[in-house]
Design a protein around this motif. Sequence first.
Motif, PDB file in Angstrom:
ATOM      1  N   ASN A 132       9.801 -43.020 -14.625  1.00  8.16           N
ATOM      2  CA  ASN A 132      10.294 -42.209 -15.750  1.00  8.16           C
ATOM      3  C   ASN A 132      11.280 -41.101 -15.377  1.00  8.16           C
ATOM      4  OD1 ASN A 132       8.713 -43.810 -17.370  1.00  8.16           O
ATOM      5  ND2 ASN A 132       7.008 -42.372 -17.481  1.00  8.16           N
ATOM      6  N   GLU A 133      12.316 -41.491 -14.650  1.00  9.23           N
ATOM      7  CA  GLU A 133      13.397 -40.525 -14.389  1.00  9.23           C
ATOM      8  C   GLU A 133      14.386 -40.513 -15.549  1.00  9.23           C
ATOM      9  OE1 GLU A 133      17.426 -39.246 -12.909  1.00  9.23           O
ATOM     10  OE2 GLU A 133      16.810 -41.175 -13.719  1.00  9.23           O
ATOM     11  N   GLU A 134      14.550 -41.678 -16.176  1.00 10.38           N
ATOM     12  CA  GLU A 134      15.615 -41.835 -17.181  1.00 10.38           C
ATOM     13  C   GLU A 134      15.197 -41.217 -18.527  1.00 10.38           C
ATOM     14  OE1 GLU A 134      18.484 -42.868 -16.481  1.00 10.38           O
ATOM     15  OE2 GLU A 134      18.385 -44.268 -14.791  1.00 10.38           O
ATOM     16  N   PRO A 135      16.169 -40.967 -19.422  1.00 13.81           N
ATOM     17  CA  PRO A 135      15.847 -40.480 -20.765  1.00 13.81           C
ATOM     18  C   PRO A 135      14.849 -41.418 -21.455  1.00 13.81           C
ATOM     19  CG  PRO A 135      18.218 -40.447 -20.393  1.00 13.81           C
ATOM     20  CD  PRO A 135      17.594 -41.159 -19.220  1.00 13.81           C
TER      21      PRO A 135
ATOM     22  N   ASN B 119      22.007 -51.012  -9.448  1.00 10.33           N
ATOM     23  CA  ASN B 119      22.449 -49.866  -8.644  1.00 10.33           C
ATOM     24  C   ASN B 119      21.618 -48.621  -8.995  1.00 10.33           C
ATOM     25  OD1 ASN B 119      24.030 -48.642  -6.699  1.00 10.33           O
ATOM     26  ND2 ASN B 119      25.738 -48.221  -8.082  1.00 10.33           N
ATOM     27  N   ASP B 120      21.336 -48.438 -10.291  1.00 10.31           N
ATOM     28  CA  ASP B 120      20.567 -47.277 -10.796  1.00 10.31           C
ATOM     29  C   ASP B 120      19.212 -47.727 -11.299  1.00 10.31           C
ATOM     30  OD1 ASP B 120      19.656 -44.931 -11.843  1.00 10.31           O
ATOM     31  OD2 ASP B 120      21.183 -44.747 -13.388  1.00 10.31           O
ATOM     32  N   ASN B 121      18.157 -47.790 -10.518  1.00 11.42           N
ATOM     33  CA  ASN B 121      18.168 -47.314  -9.158  1.00 11.42           C
ATOM     34  C   ASN B 121      17.459 -48.314  -8.264  1.00 11.42           C
ATOM     35  OD1 ASN B 121      18.737 -45.502  -7.084  1.00 11.42           O
ATOM     36  ND2 ASN B 121      16.874 -44.342  -7.433  1.00 11.42           N
ATOM     37  N   GLY B 122      17.711 -49.615  -8.529  1.00  6.95           N
ATOM     38  CA  GLY B 122      17.211 -50.623  -7.606  1.00  6.95           C
ATOM     39  C   GLY B 122      17.686 -50.337  -6.192  1.00  6.95           C
TER      40      GLY B 122
ATOM     41  N   ALA C 219      12.947 -42.247  -4.576  1.00  2.46           N
ATOM     42  CA  ALA C 219      13.878 -42.880  -5.511  1.00  2.46           C
ATOM     43  C   ALA C 219      13.110 -43.242  -6.781  1.00  2.46           C
ATOM     44  CB  ALA C 219      14.470 -44.143  -4.891  1.00  2.46           C
ATOM     45  N   HIS C 220      13.777 -43.194  -7.917  1.00  3.46           N
ATOM     46  CA  HIS C 220      13.078 -43.593  -9.152  1.00  3.46           C
ATOM     47  C   HIS C 220      13.185 -45.098  -9.353  1.00  3.46           C
ATOM     48  CE1 HIS C 220      16.471 -44.360 -12.023  1.00  3.46           C
ATOM     49  NE2 HIS C 220      17.123 -43.439 -11.344  1.00  3.46           N
ATOM     50  N   TYR C 221      12.078 -45.690  -9.859  1.00  4.45           N
ATOM     51  CA  TYR C 221      12.063 -47.153 -10.015  1.00  4.45           C
ATOM     52  C   TYR C 221      12.206 -47.624 -11.451  1.00  4.45           C
ATOM     53  CZ  TYR C 221       6.957 -47.117 -11.121  1.00  4.45           C
ATOM     54  OH  TYR C 221       5.721 -46.918 -11.675  1.00  4.45           O
TER      55      TYR C 221
ATOM     56  N   LEU D 178      17.273 -40.528  -3.241  1.00  2.00           N
ATOM     57  CA  LEU D 178      18.256 -41.607  -3.106  1.00  2.00           C
ATOM     58  C   LEU D 178      18.533 -42.153  -4.501  1.00  2.00           C
ATOM     59  CD1 LEU D 178      16.754 -43.309   0.079  1.00  2.00           C
ATOM     60  CD2 LEU D 178      18.600 -41.642  -0.046  1.00  2.00           C
ATOM     61  N   GLU D 179      19.732 -41.880  -5.001  1.00  2.00           N
ATOM     62  CA  GLU D 179      20.046 -42.117  -6.408  1.00  2.00           C
ATOM     63  C   GLU D 179      21.361 -42.889  -6.545  1.00  2.00           C
ATOM     64  OE1 GLU D 179      20.278 -42.702  -9.955  1.00  2.00           O
ATOM     65  OE2 GLU D 179      18.648 -41.249  -9.745  1.00  2.00           O
ATOM     66  N   THR D 180      21.256 -44.203  -6.788  1.00  2.00           N
ATOM     67  CA  THR D 180      22.458 -44.995  -7.070  1.00  2.00           C
ATOM     68  C   THR D 180      23.411 -44.925  -5.862  1.00  2.00           C
ATOM     69  OG1 THR D 180      22.154 -44.444  -9.413  1.00  2.00           O
ATOM     70  CG2 THR D 180      24.249 -45.411  -8.813  1.00  2.00           C
ATOM     71  N   ILE D 181      23.143 -45.788  -4.878  1.00  2.60           N
ATOM     72  CA  ILE D 181      23.816 -45.643  -3.581  1.00  2.60           C
ATOM     73  C   ILE D 181      24.532 -46.911  -3.113  1.00  2.60           C
ATOM     74  CG2 ILE D 181      22.328 -43.763  -2.745  1.00  2.60           C
ATOM     75  CD1 ILE D 181      20.655 -45.813  -1.237  1.00  2.60           C
TER      76      ILE D 181
HETATM   77 ZN   LIG Z   1      19.175 -42.992 -11.712  1.00  8.70          ZN
END
Ligand SMILES: [Zn+2]
Length: 295
Positions: A129-132, A97-100, A85-87, A162-165
């Motif tokens: 660094n998943e986000e823009p 939620n995204d992405n705690g 999962a990205h932090y 696991l992305e925003t679940i």
């Molecule tokens: Zn995300």
Amino acid sequence: MPLSPGEITLRDELRGDVQTLAGEIGERNMARYPQLNAAADFIENSFSRSGLQSRRDTYELGRRACHNIEVEIRGARPEILLIAAHYDSVFGSPGANDNGSGVAAILALARRFAGKPTEHTLRFVAFVNEEPPYFQTSQMGSFVYASRCKARGDQISAMISLETIGYFSDAPRSQTYPAVGLGTFYPTTGNFIGFVANVHSRRLLRRAIGFFRKDARLPSEGAALPSFIPGVAWSDQWSFWRHGYRGIMITDTALFRYPHYHASTDTPDKLDYDRFALVVSGMEKVIEKLDAASP
Ligand SMILES: [Zn+2]
């Protein structure tokens, strides 16, 4: 459906970790670099409280160190099941939620698999660094990580993103869809968890969702789709697909359901922790069954 005692414990762990990441640390990205590092430290400490030794997989951006954080639980075989999962959170958002949610899930799952004998080697990884502006670039944390895996010849048989679940709604028409036509076949109420794959990973998707449904406590929907369809490649599984690995994303569908997507209002109180816990307990069983299944 009432939660079992184990699910209640899990729910409280998830709630506590989302609160730390999004409520206390808050927005965490390269513009909030101290907070990004505070999140990395929190993740490492959580792994180490589970008795797991973490490793930082580090690269530099603008002379600043960025860390992917992994723990490995060696199995009888070298083939790897990688759960990630990205932090980081997007600019302007505390990212509950995204992405705690995804990070809290991998911490909870690592806690449960620590010290358990497995067939496969398990890896739990928190990506930076998943986000823009890094999203789907070679500077994305998971892209750097996956390219190093490829160079080392790591045998990753499945990557699970696991992305925003953590968000669910029983309201009519609470679920929308990215692709014209897909909505014809899938529910319009946002009360399910989604399993998404590219075409290359469709067998993995079928197995994972089949295992999930064996003890299903929550509705699930699966789709293996060409990765150009909006939403399909929108997380770290993209990086693994680009390196030839099979991977799937587990998601509540994020922007197609969640009113607080990428907003300053993506705070811990918006999550449905009961159903979130059912997703994670279901994924624990999926990992156990994928581990036991023949390759
Ligand atoms: Zn995300």
